[in-house]
Enzyme design. Structure first.
Site, PDB file in Angstrom:
ATOM      1  N   GLN A   1       1.082  -1.452   0.196  1.00 52.85           N
ATOM      2  CA  GLN A   1       0.431   0.099   0.026  1.00 52.85           C
ATOM      3  C   GLN A   1       1.153   0.715  -0.273  1.00 52.85           C
ATOM      4  O   GLN A   1       0.197   2.497  -0.212  1.00 52.85           O
ATOM      5  CB  GLN A   1      -0.949  -0.093   0.974  1.00 52.85           C
TER       6      GLN A   1
ATOM      7  N   CYS B   1     -20.148  -8.243   6.975  1.00 49.92           N
ATOM      8  CA  CYS B   1     -21.368  -8.998   6.140  1.00 49.92           C
ATOM      9  C   CYS B   1     -20.669  -8.860   4.494  1.00 49.92           C
ATOM     10  O   CYS B   1     -20.688  -9.362   3.734  1.00 49.92           O
ATOM     11  CB  CYS B   1     -22.159  -7.780   5.791  1.00 49.92           C
TER      12      CYS B   1
END
Lengths: 394, 277
Positions: A186, A332
């Site tokens: 990153q 989720c």
């Protein structure tokens, strides 16, 4: 600039980036015309070898390395595995590894499976982070032992953008004679890196995080560092990584590194200002929202914000209606039913972890896009909160 | 990216019956903030036992919101007896199906409905009385057995999709497999206590670790004015926190590694890694 609803507003650059048009242009001939094998004796293949050499120079330049210290791999994950397993095979009598609780799964899951992979029992110390996502160097110093084979600490966190003090940590490891690896997937291209000034032995980077294609990565191995290959086979990469080179993508990565060097200033000024405008705007406009991660010790492009009492996937799908692309650390969206291990390690309360959204910008983002997102987000959060049994009003 | 049907998307973006029924006759509260989804269902029942109104408030993902919306549409106008026959499959079918990883959202709807009806009738639900199998999501063996029977589940993965059990740390997988085998073979009585599984589950680890901390470790620490608390067990990683005098002690790292970890490895499991929280 006028915005259209069908235009994608891409703020998910820590997941992957668009291939820069210049990069695509540079790589195309090597898919279409110059398909020779760089290992071949004939000129047709040999010229591809020259193009690879140039790409190696370009990568080395961006991170302050020597070309011979650059090994091309298939991805950041391969680079991480190669570095850590090489160190453990180099020092088979050492059975301890130091890492952090917020590593990318590429390192985290590898460390959980070391016993199976090496056939030895290993002790793993996972350093804690505080509420800002920062490490305690005192704890780090205590963790280093004569039994420690390698330290593996990410340069910057993919979820929060928090930057670790890699230079100092590498120095501390070196003083103890311990190998140091950093997953800089990153960080490369977003913050200046000069390996000549550092005591880092291994560094991983990935092409598709800096506007090159998916499927190419790099492992930097400091000259003189003992090395055991992960993929043995042909003599490619001087025997360090068998397998025919992903030529076009490597050449693309070379070009992308040149571009990243050119855009480093833009990334740290204009992109940072856009990120700050987005973050400050959202925190001001949405009650019960908070930033995750240290305010300043952070990549210039990343903002991770929690909106309490609402769930991340629902937020993302509402954003998707406006073609706004971002990520979430909610359960989720993680596929594991539990919220992000990074946010949990930071002690972010469940009320906030499930509702975290990561915006990650690139130099392709514009101020008009930021304004558009700022205009849409408060309404999205409000509508979901009206539906939430936990929301009791401001 | 989850693949949702147009009906799921439509109910998610335009949910019906959001809110709470005033002076509700029955309320069903299921799920929790920690688990990542929760549903509060309120119903109005007339003197003939007909559900005249139903509203929901849901914290959760798109399919949780869509399932809640569908549920309220389905039950309005139904008698309580009809409503109590609604299964999670009915809710999923109403929406044209749910991705298999999201079936637990429809189960949450069914559970909320049952809870609301039980609340109206002044009953308590038997499901919560089973033995907790999945620590992470607090799922009991009774709930798992019921899901296996009702939805014809045939794999641990399916159990996770329908009940969330096993979807956290994953350490109860062996136990789930065992429950599945027995339930499918029809050998397991509903209330019969479980036989001891071969591998240690997280719950067993926690119990054993607590026991060793209490018997072997705390007495020694307390003598020096300190104490220790078990915070978390994640696979083989045991997270503890030192208290009192131990907390500020310069040798706390040594205490943890040389004393606590050594003892736990000796008496519980030799692969445990003890970390200070």
């Amino acid at each position: 600039m006028e915005l259209h609803n069908d235009a994608v507003i891409y703020m998910d650059n820590n997941a992957t980036t668009r291939i820069a048009p210049e990069v695509l242009e540079t790589m195309m001939p090597f898919l279409a015309d110059y398909y020779g094998n760089p290992s071949s004796m004939h000129t047709f293949g040999g010229q591809v070898g020259h193009a690879l050499a140039k790409a190696r120079d370009q990568v080395a330049n961006l991170i302050g390395a020597e070309p011979e210290e650059i090994t091309f791999t298939s991805c950041g994950t391969e680079s991480d595995s190669t570095a850590i397993l090489s160190a453990l095979q180099t020092y088979p009598e050492k059975r301890h590894i130091v890492t952090t609780r917020v590593e990318h799964p590429a390192v985290k899951n590898l460390c959980e499976n070391l016993d199976r992979l090496t056939g030895h029992k290993h002790r793993v110390t996972r350093l804690k982070v505080d509420a800002d996502g920062m490490l305690d160097l005192g704890e780090y110093e205590e963790a280093l032992t004569d039994d420690t084979a390698i330290v593996s600490v990410m340069w910057a966190n993919n979820e929060t953008g928090v930057i670790f003090p890699v230079a100092e940590m590498a120095k501390m490891a070196k003083e103890r004679g311990i190998l140091f690896h950093t997953d800089a997937v990153q960080a490369v291209g977003k913050v200046p890196i000069n390996l000549k000034d550092l005591e880092v032995d291994f560094l991983s980077l990935s092409g598709h995080k800096l506007h090159a294609p998916k499927g190419v990565g790099v492992l930097y191995v400091r000259r003189g560092t003992m090395f055991v290959p992960f993929l043995t086979g042909g003599h490619q990469e001087k025997g360090r990584r068998g397998g025919t080179e992903n030529v076009a993508s490597i050449i693309a990565l070379g070009k992308a590194c040149d571009l990243a060097a050119e855009r480093m200033d833009d990334e740290n000024t204009r992109v940072r200002a856009l990120r700050d405008k987005l973050e400050e705007g959202l925190l001001a406009a949405v009650p019960r929202s908070m930033r995750n991660g240290h305010q300043t010790e952070r990549l210039p492009n990343t903002s991770n914000i929690s909106f309490e009492f609402v769930e991340g996937e629902a937020i993302l799908l509402h954003m998707n209606r406006y073609n706004i692309c971002a990520s979430s650390g909610s359960a989720c969206t993680s596929g594991s039913l539990e919220p992000s291990h990074v946010l949990r390690a930071m002690g972010v309360p469940f009320t906030a972890a499930h509702g975290s959204i990561r915006f990650s910008l690139s130099s392709y983002n514009t101020e008009a896009e930021i304004d558009f997102v700022l205009a849409k987000m408060p309404g999205i959060i409000e509508s979901l909160r009206q539906m939430s049994p936990f929301w009791k009003g401001n | 990216m989850w693949e949702y049907t147009d009906l799921v998307k439509e109910h998610f973006l335009n949910p019906r019956n959001v809110g709470e029924v005033e002076q509700a006759d029955g309320t069903g509260d299921v799920g929790s903030l920690a688990c990542g989804d929760a549903l509060k269902l309120t119903i109005k029942v007339d003197d003939k036992g007909i559900i005249t109104d139903a509203k929901f408030k849901t914290f959760g993902c798109a399919s949780a919101i869509a399932s809640s919306s569908a549920l309220t549409e389905m039950v309005k106008g139904m008698s309580l007896d009809e409503a109590s026959k609604i299964t999670n499959e009915d809710i999923a079918d109403y929406l044209g199906g749910l991705p298999k990883e999201k079936m637990h959202c429809s189960v949450m709807g069914r559970e909320a409905l049952e809870a609301a009806i039980a609340d109206y009738r002044g009953l308590t639900l038997p499901m919560a009385e089973g033995e907790i199998v999945c620590e992470c999501f607090g799922v009991t063996d009774l709930e798992i057995i019921r899901a296996i029977n009702e939805s014809n589940l045939r794999s641990v993965e399916e159990i996770t999709n329908f009940t969330k059990a096993g979807g956290g740390c994953g350490k109860c997988e062996d136990k789930l497999r065992e429950i599945l085998q027995r339930t499918v073979e029809g050998k397991l009585e509903w209330i019969k206590p479980m036989e001891k599984p071969k591998k240690m589950t997280t719950l067993q680890k926690i119990k054993k670790i607590e026991d060793v901390l209490e018997r072997e470790i705390r007495p020694g620490l307390r003598k020096d004015g300190g104490d220790i608390e078990l915070i978390d067990v994640d696979g083989d990683f045991v997270s503890v926190s030192l208290r009192g005098a131990c907390k500020s002690c310069a040798k706390s790292q040594t205490t943890i590694k040389e004393y606590v970890e050594k003892k736990l490895r000796e008496l519980v499991l030799d692969t445990l890694i003890v970390e200070e929280n």
